[in-house]
Design an enzyme around this catalytic site. Structure first.
Site, short mmCIF file in Angstrom:
data_model
loop_
_atom_site.label_atom_id
_atom_site.label_comp_id
_atom_site.label_asym_id
_atom_site.label_seq_id
_atom_site.Cartn_x
_atom_site.Cartn_y
_atom_site.Cartn_z
CB CYS A 75 -0.94 0.12 1.20
SG CYS A 75 -1.97 -1.32 1.46
NE ARG A 91 4.31 1.91 -0.93
CZ ARG A 91 5.45 1.53 -0.37
NH1 ARG A 91 6.58 1.74 -0.99
NH2 ARG A 91 5.46 0.93 0.80
CD1 TRP A 100 -1.32 -5.89 -3.91
CD2 TRP A 100 -0.84 -6.64 -1.86
NE1 TRP A 100 -0.98 -7.22 -4.02
CE2 TRP A 100 -0.69 -7.70 -2.78
CE3 TRP A 100 -0.59 -6.88 -0.52
CZ2 TRP A 100 -0.28 -8.98 -2.40
CZ3 TRP A 100 -0.20 -8.16 -0.12
CH2 TRP A 100 -0.04 -9.19 -1.07
CG ASN A 142 2.24 0.46 3.86
OD1 ASN A 142 1.84 -0.68 3.57
ND2 ASN A 142 3.47 0.86 3.64
N GLY A 143 0.62 -1.47 6.19
CA GLY A 143 1.19 -2.45 7.11
C GLY A 143 0.10 -3.39 7.60
CD GLU A 176 14.28 -12.08 -13.20
OE1 GLU A 176 13.99 -12.70 -12.17
OE2 GLU A 176 13.86 -10.94 -13.45
CE LYS A 203 10.57 -9.83 -14.25
NZ LYS A 203 11.60 -9.57 -13.30
CD GLU A 211 6.92 -9.99 -12.02
OE1 GLU A 211 8.11 -9.87 -12.32
OE2 GLU A 211 6.45 -9.59 -10.96
CG HIS A 246 17.29 -36.12 -12.63
ND1 HIS A 246 17.76 -37.40 -12.52
CD2 HIS A 246 18.36 -35.35 -12.97
CE1 HIS A 246 19.07 -37.41 -12.76
NE2 HIS A 246 19.45 -36.18 -13.05
CE LYS A 299 9.57 -1.98 -8.66
NZ LYS A 299 10.11 -2.98 -9.62
#
Ligand code: M6R
Length: 621
Positions: free
Chosen positions: A2, A27, A76, A102-103, A495, A499, A502, A518, A616
């Protein structure tokens, strides 16, 4: 998670708040809102379930008449679904006090039960609402006892008492319609910074919210309260004792956080990568001297000599940088491990005074990483932070900070911050090599010289954009992708998969190529795209074999090759990147994979800079 903003000054606060939220939208972006107190009393409040654009429309359609101090929030969701009721700011029963947070307030259920029992009516499912009702109770109690009739001391003391009852992490800002000229704000384990202007002041989760207006910032510490007025800010600790906080000048300017003609921040940031690496390397390698890091960040070469183990700790993309770091340091005979911060707990038992924990984080605010750093410190380890964000929590917890200097990264998918992290880690590797004389001096210098050539190689790799766009379009309807590589490029396979997952919402896996046989090879069937990083390396022959195995089972193998390796591997398609030394090749090989994921997401019509369910900066554990 947030973003919060606050403003006191002579501008129309709703414009400043909406603009600030737009900058902080990375955020969290499932709902948002602003509130301001009217100079003549009363509250202006607008909230929406959705993006800042929708909020802007709402505010423009019904602007505040005489706005005083104000606060805003972009969310968020953690407690309660994304909805207008759960959107911040939250108000007390009387609609006089309003608060953003926020939190996570860990004891909110207990508080909620107590407050509801004494008649407070809750309107949302959030943890935050408990805080505003608590504030209301405290304001009422103190007002009843106050003989002076002065309201601001009541507001301050009620705010302070509220904080004392909260458990968990918070950055909070509140306004009261009886005190139109002040924003009360406080921080505990969530980021909070003030922007100091001329006759106006700002509150934000991150400086980008106010850089357009001022570059003078004060980063609050955990346990700080600030009473912010147009004429200045006063600082206190949670016990109410006055404190002094110094301001710093921020080097970034607001245009650095604009799209600059690119369609998305992600694409702009992909194109900024040569400059990012250059900025990270600047002044740290030329000439490669033992005391360079001692002069810059006070990291004595004696520390590098005495360290027995390096533990890289990070999350997501930053973890992949840590994995590359493990290979890079081992190349110079420095024992190293890479740990996911969220899985670090038991590993901290292996840390001690001769451990260097290297915490990597673009934001410097990732809760899992910060928690792991605290565990490492408790075990006696010393901590080096690799981060992009000046004044972030991580910088204050670490013993040393190596900034990546990449400029603001806005796209949720990390790109330029990743290459900056890699570059910083290679700088560290070069200094380890120089300090420990683990390799001949000339080798460390040769390595540094090669590293300095990388920005040019990245530029050349970016020139393949059109070719990669076509490739991404070709595979845009596929739902499954495999990314394979070996050794120091194995993290690049991870990576590449992260990418595309997401931002394109497709299923993708990154695998160590040798592990395919395997188990995972079973998922390959006709036409499945397998992106194989097959640039020159000591393991190229083995890699070529793994690609054959995939091809033989029907996979369409797309090989990332360089000039030298191209003729040595068989694939359905080739992407030829500039030739780089094996140890530095991750910096180049990641570029086509980033572009591939960007253009896949574009072809699929995804919201590239703000992918669903993500934010983010992840400030919850
Ligand atoms: O700010 P940080 O570098 O600590 O963030 C860590 C991860 O959350 C981040 O890298 C995330 O995985 C990115 N969205 C990936 O693109």
């Amino acid at each position: 998670m947030c973003g919060i903003v606050g403003y006191v000054g002579s501008r129309n606060s709703s414009d400043v708040l909406v603009e600030g939220l737009r900058r902080l939208e990375y955020r969290g972006y499932d709902s948002c809102g602003i509130a301001s107190v009217k100079a003549k009393g009363g509250l202006y409040l607008k909230r929406v379930s959705g993006r800042i654009e929708a909020l802007k429309g709402l505010v423009e359609a019904d602007p505040p008449k005489d706005p005083g101090a104000g606060i805003g929030h972009t969310r968020w969701a953690t407690h309660g679904v994304p909805s207008e009721d759960n959107a911040h700011p939250h108000t007390d029963c009387a609609g006089e006090l309003v608060l953003v947070h926020n939190g996570i307030i860990e004891n909110y259920l207990e508080l909620r039960e107590k407050l509801a029992g004494s008649g407070h009516a809750f309107k949302s499912e959030t943890d935050t609402e408990a805080a505003v009702h608590l504030l209301e109770r405290n304001v009422k109690e103190l007002s009843a006892r106050s003989s002076s009739g002065m309201l601001e001391p009541v507001f301050f003391e009620a705010f302070r008492r509220t904080l004392a009852e909260l458990k968990g992490s918070f950055a909070i800002a509140a306004v009261w319609d009886k005190c139109p000229g002040v924003v009360m704000t406080a921080r505990m384990h969530s980021p909070l910074v003030l922007g100091l202007g001329e006759g106006e002041n700002f509150v934000a989760s991150d400086v980008s919210a106010f850089l357009k207006f001022t570059r003078r910032a004060v980063f609050l510490n955990d346990g700080d309260i600030a009473a912010v007025r147009a004429g200045g800010a006063e600082f206190f600790d949670f016990a109410g004792r006055k404190a002094r906080r110094d301001s710093v000048n921020i080097q970034w300017d607001s245009t650095m956080a604009e799209k600059g003609g690119y369609r998305h921040f992600m694409l702009k940031e992909i194109h900024e990568q040569a400059a990012s690496v250059e900025n990270t390397l600047r002044g740290r390698l030329l000439p490669l001297k033992e005391d360079t890091l001692a002069r810059e960040i006070n990291l004595d070469p004696a520390v590098l000599r005495s360290v027995k183990t390096v533990q890289f700790i990070a999350c997501g993309t930053a973890y992949h940088a840590g994995l590359v770091g493990k290979y890079a340091l081992e190349n110079f005979q420095v024992p190293a491990h890479a740990d996911l911060a969220s899985e670090y707990s038991d590993r901290s038992k292996l840390a001690g005074p001769d451990t260097l924990a290297v915490a990597i984080s673009q934001s410097g605010e990732t809760a899992d990483t910060i928690h792991a750093v605290r565990e490492a410190k408790a075990a006696g380890a010393r901590v080096l932070a690799v981060t992009n964000t000046v004044g972030s929590t991580l910088t204050r917890e670490a013993d040393w900070v190596l900034y990546t200097h990449c400029g603001p990264e806005i796209g949720v998918a990390s790109t330029k911050a990743f290459v900056g992290q890699l570059a910083a880690i290679y700088v560290l590797a070069a200094h380890f090599a120089a300090a420990r004389k683990a390799v001949f001096d000339s080798d460390a210098r040769a390595f540094a010289a090669e590293l300095l050539k990388v920005p040019r190689l990245i530029e050349d790799a970016l020139a393949m954009e059109k070719e990669i766009e076509a490739l991404a379009k070709r595979y845009a309807d596929r739902e499954h992708f495999l990314f394979i590589a070996r050794h120091i490029n194995y993290p690049i396979a991870l990576e590449g998969a992260l990418k595309i997952k997401e931002i394109s919402y497709v299923h993708a896996e990154g695998y160590a190529a040798g592990e395919m046989k395997h188990g995972p090879i079973a998922i390959i069937d006709k036409g499945m795209p397998v992106l194989a990083v097959a640039t020159s390396s000591r393991a190229l022959k083995l890699m070529a074999g793994n690609m054959q195995e995939a091809g033989a089972r029907g996979a369409e193998v797309v090989a990332i090759v360089d000039k030298e390796s191209r003729g040595q591997v068989r694939a359905s398609r080739y992407i030829e990147v500039p030739q780089a030394p094996e140890i530095l090749s991750p910096l180049v090989n990641v570029i086509p994979l980033q572009l591939f994921s960007y253009y896949s997401a574009l072809a699929r019509g995804c919201d590239i800079d703000k992918p669903r369910n993500l934010a983010k900066s992840v400030t919850v554990r």
